[in-house]
Enzyme design. Sequence first.
Site, PDB file in Angstrom:
ATOM      1  N   HIS A  86      -2.049  -5.988  14.020  1.00 24.22           N
ATOM      2  CA  HIS A  86      -1.347  -7.183  13.528  1.00 24.22           C
ATOM      3  C   HIS A  86      -1.032  -7.005  12.039  1.00 24.22           C
ATOM      4  CE1 HIS A  86      -0.546 -11.364  12.364  1.00 24.22           C
ATOM      5  NE2 HIS A  86      -1.503 -11.251  11.466  1.00 24.22           N
ATOM      6  N   ASP A 115      29.432  -0.214  -0.911  1.00 31.30           N
ATOM      7  CA  ASP A 115      28.375   0.070   0.069  1.00 31.30           C
ATOM      8  C   ASP A 115      27.129   0.494  -0.698  1.00 31.30           C
ATOM      9  OD1 ASP A 115      26.836   0.985   2.338  1.00 31.30           O
ATOM     10  OD2 ASP A 115      28.719   1.192   3.426  1.00 31.30           O
ATOM     11  N   TRP A 151      -6.382  -2.928   8.737  1.00 34.34           N
ATOM     12  CA  TRP A 151      -5.156  -2.290   8.232  1.00 34.34           C
ATOM     13  C   TRP A 151      -5.447  -1.470   6.984  1.00 34.34           C
ATOM     14  CZ3 TRP A 151      -1.948  -2.689   3.836  1.00 34.34           C
ATOM     15  CH2 TRP A 151      -2.368  -3.605   2.869  1.00 34.34           C
ATOM     16  N   SER A 179      10.409   6.204   5.394  1.00 35.22           N
ATOM     17  CA  SER A 179      11.483   5.223   5.536  1.00 35.22           C
ATOM     18  C   SER A 179      11.578   4.320   4.316  1.00 35.22           C
ATOM     19  CB  SER A 179      11.243   4.393   6.801  1.00 35.22           C
ATOM     20  OG  SER A 179      12.056   3.261   6.797  1.00 35.22           O
ATOM     21  N   SER A 180      10.430   3.781   3.876  1.00 38.31           N
ATOM     22  CA  SER A 180      10.474   2.876   2.714  1.00 38.31           C
ATOM     23  C   SER A 180      10.916   3.612   1.468  1.00 38.31           C
ATOM     24  CB  SER A 180       9.110   2.270   2.406  1.00 38.31           C
ATOM     25  OG  SER A 180       8.474   1.880   3.535  1.00 38.31           O
ATOM     26  N   HIS A 263      -2.527  -2.633  -4.188  1.00 36.64           N
ATOM     27  CA  HIS A 263      -2.179  -3.810  -4.967  1.00 36.64           C
ATOM     28  C   HIS A 263      -0.707  -3.865  -5.342  1.00 36.64           C
ATOM     29  CE1 HIS A 263      -3.387  -7.682  -6.091  1.00 36.64           C
ATOM     30  NE2 HIS A 263      -2.539  -7.575  -7.088  1.00 36.64           N
ATOM     31  N   GLU A 265       1.540  -2.740  -3.579  1.00 34.78           N
ATOM     32  CA  GLU A 265       2.124  -3.083  -2.284  1.00 34.78           C
ATOM     33  C   GLU A 265       2.213  -4.598  -2.107  1.00 34.78           C
ATOM     34  OE1 GLU A 265       3.498  -1.574   0.223  1.00 34.78           O
ATOM     35  OE2 GLU A 265       3.386  -3.156   1.740  1.00 34.78           O
ATOM     36  N   TYR A 267       2.708  -6.754  -4.366  1.00 35.21           N
ATOM     37  CA  TYR A 267       3.841  -7.267  -5.125  1.00 35.21           C
ATOM     38  C   TYR A 267       5.160  -6.785  -4.548  1.00 35.21           C
ATOM     39  CZ  TYR A 267       0.257  -9.019  -8.051  1.00 35.21           C
ATOM     40  OH  TYR A 267      -0.847  -9.693  -8.471  1.00 35.21           O
ATOM     41  N   SER A 278      14.844 -17.666  -6.625  1.00 39.36           N
ATOM     42  CA  SER A 278      15.645 -17.841  -7.842  1.00 39.36           C
ATOM     43  C   SER A 278      17.132 -17.939  -7.547  1.00 39.36           C
ATOM     44  CB  SER A 278      15.403 -16.677  -8.806  1.00 39.36           C
ATOM     45  OG  SER A 278      14.046 -16.540  -9.061  1.00 39.36           O
ATOM     46  N   HIS A 312     -10.058  -5.162  -8.189  1.00 44.30           N
ATOM     47  CA  HIS A 312     -10.520  -6.518  -7.862  1.00 44.30           C
ATOM     48  C   HIS A 312     -10.700  -6.687  -6.353  1.00 44.30           C
ATOM     49  CE1 HIS A 312      -6.064  -8.002  -7.885  1.00 44.30           C
ATOM     50  NE2 HIS A 312      -6.401  -7.589  -6.696  1.00 44.30           N
ATOM     51  N   HIS A 313     -10.244  -5.711  -5.573  1.00 42.35           N
ATOM     52  CA  HIS A 313     -10.520  -5.741  -4.138  1.00 42.35           C
ATOM     53  C   HIS A 313     -11.908  -5.176  -3.843  1.00 42.35           C
ATOM     54  CE1 HIS A 313      -6.306  -6.616  -2.958  1.00 42.35           C
ATOM     55  NE2 HIS A 313      -6.035  -5.988  -4.077  1.00 42.35           N
ATOM     56  N   THR A 338       3.380 -15.048 -13.397  1.00 45.22           N
ATOM     57  CA  THR A 338       3.645 -15.773 -12.157  1.00 45.22           C
ATOM     58  C   THR A 338       3.838 -17.256 -12.459  1.00 45.22           C
ATOM     59  OG1 THR A 338       2.142 -14.197 -11.158  1.00 45.22           O
ATOM     60  CG2 THR A 338       2.893 -15.984  -9.767  1.00 45.22           C
ATOM     61  N   LYS A 341       7.236 -18.023 -13.709  1.00 47.60           N
ATOM     62  CA  LYS A 341       8.219 -18.131 -12.633  1.00 47.60           C
ATOM     63  C   LYS A 341       8.173 -19.508 -11.986  1.00 47.60           C
ATOM     64  CE  LYS A 341       9.046 -13.479 -11.371  1.00 47.60           C
ATOM     65  NZ  LYS A 341      10.476 -13.723 -11.396  1.00 47.60           N
ATOM     66  N   ARG A 460     -14.613 -12.435   8.053  1.00 47.21           N
ATOM     67  CA  ARG A 460     -13.352 -12.075   8.697  1.00 47.21           C
ATOM     68  C   ARG A 460     -13.578 -10.881   9.619  1.00 47.21           C
ATOM     69  NH1 ARG A 460     -10.083  -8.814   3.946  1.00 47.21           N
ATOM     70  NH2 ARG A 460      -8.539  -8.564   5.578  1.00 47.21           N
TER      71      ARG A 460
END
Lengths: 536, 219
Positions: A86, A115, A151, A179-180, A263, A265, A267, A278, A312-313, A338, A341, A460
């Site tokens: 998931h 293009d 994951w 791909s990315s 991390h 990732e 963002y 925006s 921090h993880h 943040t 924004k 979890r």
Amino acid sequence: MSTETVNEAHDSDDGHDAHHEHHIPKGLLRWLFTTNHKDIGTLYLWFAFIMFLIGGAMAMVIRAELFQPGLQIVDPHFFNQMTTVHGLIMVFGAVMPAFTGLANWLVPMMIGAPDMALPRMNNWSFWILPFAFLILLSSLFMDGGGPAFGWTFYAPLSTQYSGDSTALFVFSVHIMGISSIMGAINVVVTILNMRAPGMTYMKMPLFVWTWLITAFLLIAVMPVLAGAVTMVLTDKFFGTSFFDAAGGGDPVMFQHIFWFFGHPEVYIMILPAFGIISAIVPTFSRKKLFGYASMVYATASIALLSFIVWAHHMFTTGMPVAAEMFFMFATMLISVPTGVKVFNWVATMWRGSLTFEVPMMFAIAFIVLFTIGGLSGLMLAITPADFQYHDTYFVVAHFHYVLVTGAVFSIMAAVYYWLPKWTGKMFDITLGKWHFWCSLISVNLLFFPMHFVGLAGMPRRIPDYALQFADINKWVSIGGFAFGLSQLIFLVLIIKACRKIGEPVSDQVWEGAEGLEWEIPSPAPYHTFETPPFIK
Amino acid sequence: MSKQSESKHTTEKSSAAFESERASDVQIPKTRAQMAAENAKTAKKLVFVVIGMLGFSFALVPLYDVFCDLTGINGKPSNEAAVYESVVIDESRTVKVEFITRTHSGMAWEFEARTADIRLHPGEMGEVEFYVRNPSDRDIIAQAIPSISPGTAALYVNKTECFCFKHQPLKAGEEALMPMKFYVDPQLPKDITVLTLQYTLYDISATVKPAAVVAMNNS
């Protein structure tokens, strides 16, 4: 290599001369061979939506199992596969391709380019993606099952306690990464080289800016993910000891490498959302965006800070206090750009002539609910508090607020906002409102109570729980099923829109919409800005 | 390099040819071929960044080791024997050193510290014996991996002799006493009063060279 590209450009030119504007190849092969940014954008968006439904179905399995305490529907190993796949599907299969699809559709139209810069590579970067997910999903049907280590595939879970399907997991992540990276290179080259005359950097729409910065993040960290999965592969199958203490490695190092990717990732999955909001908020406030330049600088600061907060993880891995303090304060620092924004969006709405069309409703829901997710993130950043929250449902609540009511809501807002431009017809507004209100209510029923069970200590990634969590989990599951069903409304709406059912719309579509994409006809012709516009 | 310049040459030629074809089309500031060449150039630079970052991800492994050796923050003490020479014993304080032993999952060895904990002054020599027995019916080579908690204390634990410095082979049914001599550096930060030294035994028979197994059987 460059010779090849030149030839390709010739080919596409000749092709363009041969078939003119309205002569689009028909059938499946059109989609297979297309190099048109709009076609590829559509492919990405449909792929993301299908993955969203598949990943969502897995979430339904998770919530069904957690509806009551005890083990009743699936066995724990399968439950672990569901949480793992998931997560992988939603991150790499739904949110990221959806943003890439939006970039494909919108970036050339917003900067006045005909293009994407590298159309052939664009085709490749999409078409390898379905195979990555076929590999990943097929691993679920192997003996021993698919990946079940979360994951985040922490070593040694993925290196010593995993099945043989880990190899398939690694290869599928490699393909997703390639791909990315190709998609990101395409976006960067397009934005740097293909802007229409007069489109200076500080005139670019914020969606273009946020995607430019996101693409740089992707180019910087996707190779690190590729490195991490490769090390897992060699540790598991080829006897290396990157993460094996017995051979001189260190399992904690896995977490450092993974989160150095992980991390930024996070963002990658939220910066394009900032660009979308925006764009939408000023349109329906009928005002210019408040603080354009500060938005650009805030996005860049968030991207830079994302490289120095990864640990921090990992507060509970036994880091020295000095390191914990550093990562705590660096993380808290991110709330400054943040906050800039969020305040800018609110200031844009302040004294505007607001109307509440469906995209605006999603955008406002984004601002409120993303802020809730941001604030719970701030709580998690507090090191001593994190020791209590770590690996509980509080974390699950936090990242679903930023990813579902953040990233996913922004994608939905974007689809509602630009869909009439793509199809030339207004979507079914009644269905859109139903989709919004059902999603809004159910998503909060789904994720808000998770904060409470998390604070009360429910871990979890566990298929069972203590009895005192039963009531809240029942409501969470009901919210989950309702949220899942609500997305079927969206599916019906999209199918109707793709079959061009609805009122025709003007070129501008929304009163107050500004930007190059609203100056071309609706629906957007197959080829746009063959001759670049001039921006004053 | 030569290949690159060659392709550049081709690019210029083809774009020139293309320009003459489209001479009437003055509206387009750059021809498509020029644009494509420029795009390929930018893309190439970005590909170097990608390769660089892939290299960086692997470079993180030695960087991590160097960083941890310098700071000791991952709790790994030095794997080299220290020399006990002109160490001043700090009698003003006492440090408690605890010992924990475990075997990695699936390894049947009995493994325990003969002393659960000792108290000593920083700088004072301490000696502990560890007992191991291989109750299984096959010969096994083990490697002990130390870990110190709190991690920052790892830099201050100096071992003059340790079984963890080398492989520990035991034949089926054999038992042994393994010595470990150490002292805590008097520079140990004052706030650390208790240290935990944990040893984990790993079965490495499969990974060490077969020659080692033969040597063990002959001895």
